[in-house]
Enzyme design. Structure first.
Site: not given
Ligand code: NOJ
Length: 556
Positions: A201, A244
């Site tokens: 993440d 991500e």
């Molecule tokens: C990216 C995630 O996909 C999202 O859903 C989340 O709110 C943020 N990171 C914080 O962890």
């Protein structure tokens, strides 16, 4: 080689345990329910499952606020259930990726609780503090309109703490050696329990320097990615990190590592935004540009290609004009948009439930350079519930059948409302109904997934963009190990004649394009050009061959 680097020719399916299948009628999906659906997933043909956060959490950000990295939220089951689940996956040849959310913890995490109470606690330094309100506190918020600041005053610590996301997600001090060691321990723990890797993440924020400076002045520590990857390879050579990171193409190589020594995979956000622009405007040119600019990558690295995910469709990197064009086409109402940069709808309603456009979008995603990532529910064309706030609208329970609550739960109070009534309600859109219909979207997806796996050229090969007669027609050629594949897409809602030479270097000849999805093959004109009539939003997948090749295949 094809027996290695499994992620190069995988199909990833993303789901949330809590909204997938409830086994005990309490209205919350659980691991036991998910296990009952593993045969469904295997039948669909996906080869890896990405689980969104399932650890204990107050779930104020759908689990992206973890309160214990080493457990399973009791609402979903136990660690024992998790191991049964990974075992069930292994038995079916399915790999499991899980979210690794280490940019921040929940404010409820015992580390933060101790850090705020006790200035002498070792955990104090695991977070980022400031005695005074930092000058740039209102900059760099990730959720504009909802999040006001990146620093919040804590009454207990009597200091300000840094949080890139919501105020209940204090950032971990990822430069601290003990925090780094803990991250490795977390990864090691889940690897030991059978996962094949992590969807990491918020990578750019994990590796960014954290402190009171202006966001633009914060340096990135790519070395951390190298360390995480190295550790993973020691523990389990085949495991991967899927990052991500919505970043500009000029930093891609830093995230992958010059020789592929950092993350194996990243989501291609750049292509994603331009793909939606192409779908909205029928103009393939910016998408081609995005494909070319994200082309450089180490041979072992791979892009994750996706349509929608659990967040808003982030269009932040398009020009204002491009973004407005996508908004106008796919999110005409303000309520469909989010954070000033994105669209919070599911795929099917964005495309007005038009089967031709849905197939086009999927066919494109499956044939773009990389590994496809499918969002649960999109395989049956689920809709959204725009009465729900922020991103919740596209996170409703899976619609399994026409039974009450869409067969998601036997209880009558699902924790999150099942879509009911209207054209996307479970009464009309469900797995059960589509399973019986050979022409359903579900069965089409199953067939296209099967074919995609049989075309490793896309995952492994190099692509070239073929010149076509119109910007509304996108044609890509992939080459790998003396095999070539050509895919053609008509982005427009009118028939288009596509003229192109799949092998411009060869100077024409007896080239055949063998249609991989139907019997309609194509023979080149003397000049080497092929002329194909594409129906509105039509698509073709071909393998390059000679007449001989076609004959042999028919005989077989
Ligand atoms: C990216 C995630 O996909 C999202 O859903 C989340 O709110 C943020 N990171 C914080 O962890």
């Amino acid at each position: 080689m094809i027996n290695d680097l499994w992620y190069k020719n995988a199909i990833i399916y993303c789901l949330e345990v809590g909204t997938f299948m409830d086994s005990d009628g309490d209205g919350i999906g659980d691991f036991k329910g998910l296990m009952r659906r593993l045969d469904y997933l295997q039948g669909l043909g996906v080869t890896a499952i990405w689980l969104m956060p399932f650890q204990p959490s107050p779930r104020r950000d759908d689990g992206y606020d973890v309160a214990d990295y080493y457990g399973v939220d009791p609402r979903y089951g136990t660690l024992g259930d998790f191991v049964e689940f990974t075992r069930g996956c292994k038995q079916r040849g399915l790999r499991v990726l899980i979210d690794l959310v280490v940019n921040h913890t929940s404010i409820q995490h015992p580390w933060f609780q101790e850090a705020r109470k006790d200035p002498d606690s070792k955990y104090r330094d695991w977070y980022i503090w400031s005695k005074k309100k930092p000058a740039h506190a209102s900059e760099g918020v990730v959720f504009p309109g909802v999040q006001k600041s990146t620093w919040t005053y804590d009454e207990i610590a009597r200091q300000w703490y840094f949080h890139r996301f919501y105020e209940f997600q204090p950032d971990l001090n990822t430069a601290h050696p003990e925090v780094k060691a803990e991250i490795l321990k977390i990864m090691g723990f889940w690897i030991q329990l059978g996962v094949a890797g992590f969807r990491m993440d918020a990578v750019p924020f994990v590796i960014a320097e954290k402190g009171p400076h202006a966001p633009a002045d914060l340096a990135e520590n790519y070395e951390l990615l190298r360390e995480l990857r190295q550790f993973l390879s020691w523990r389990e050579g085949e495991s991967i990190i899927l990052g991500e990171a919505n970043v500009l193409p000029n930093t891609d190589m830093k995230y992958f590592g010059a020789t592929g020594e950092c993350m194996q995979m990243m989501f291609n956000f750049h292509v994603n935004q331009n793909l939606f622009y192409a779908l909205a405007t029928s103009d393939s040119r910016p998408l081609i540009k995005a494909l070319k600019s994200t082309k450089p990558r180490p041979a072992t690295a791979q892009w994750g290609q996706f349509l929608r995910n659990h967040d808003e469709l982030d269009l932040g990197r398009l020009t204002d004009e491009q973004r407005q064009a996508v908004f106008a086409a796919f999110a005409p109402d303000e309520n469909m948009r989010l954070y000033g940069r994105g669209i919070r709808r599911r795929l099917a309603p964005m495309l007005q439930g038009d089967r031709r456009r849905i197939e086009l979008a999927y066919s494109l995603m499956m044939t773009l350079p990389g590994t496809p990532v499918i969002r649960y529910g999109d395989e049956i064309g689920m809709g959204d519930d725009l009465r729900l706030s922020e991103r919740e609208c596209a996170r409703t329970p899976m619609q399994w059948s026409m039974d009450p609550q869409g067969g998601f739960t036997s209880g009558d109070r699902p924790a999150s409302r099942v879509i009911s009534g209207g054209s996307y309600g479970y009464e009309h859109v469900s797995v059960e109904e589509q399973r019986r219909d050979p022409n359903s979207l579900l069965n089409w997806i199953e067939r296209i997934v099967r074919m995609r796996k049989e075309v490793p050229e896309i995952g492994w090969g190099d692509f070239t963009v073929l010149r076509t007669s119109s910007a509304a027609v996108l044609s890509l050629r992939y080459d790998w190990r003396n095999n070539a594949v050509v895919v053609v897409h008509n982005l427009e809602g009118i028939p288009r004649e596509a003229r192109f030479d799949p092998a411009p270097e060869s100077g024409g000849g007896d080239q055949y394009l063998v249609n991989l999805l139907s019997d309609e093959h194509s023979r080149a004109e003397k000049s080497g050009m092929h002329c194909i009539l594409l129906e509105p939003y039509g698509y073709r997948w071909y393998r390059l061959g000679s007449m001989n090749y076609v004959q042999n295949r028919t005989d077989a």
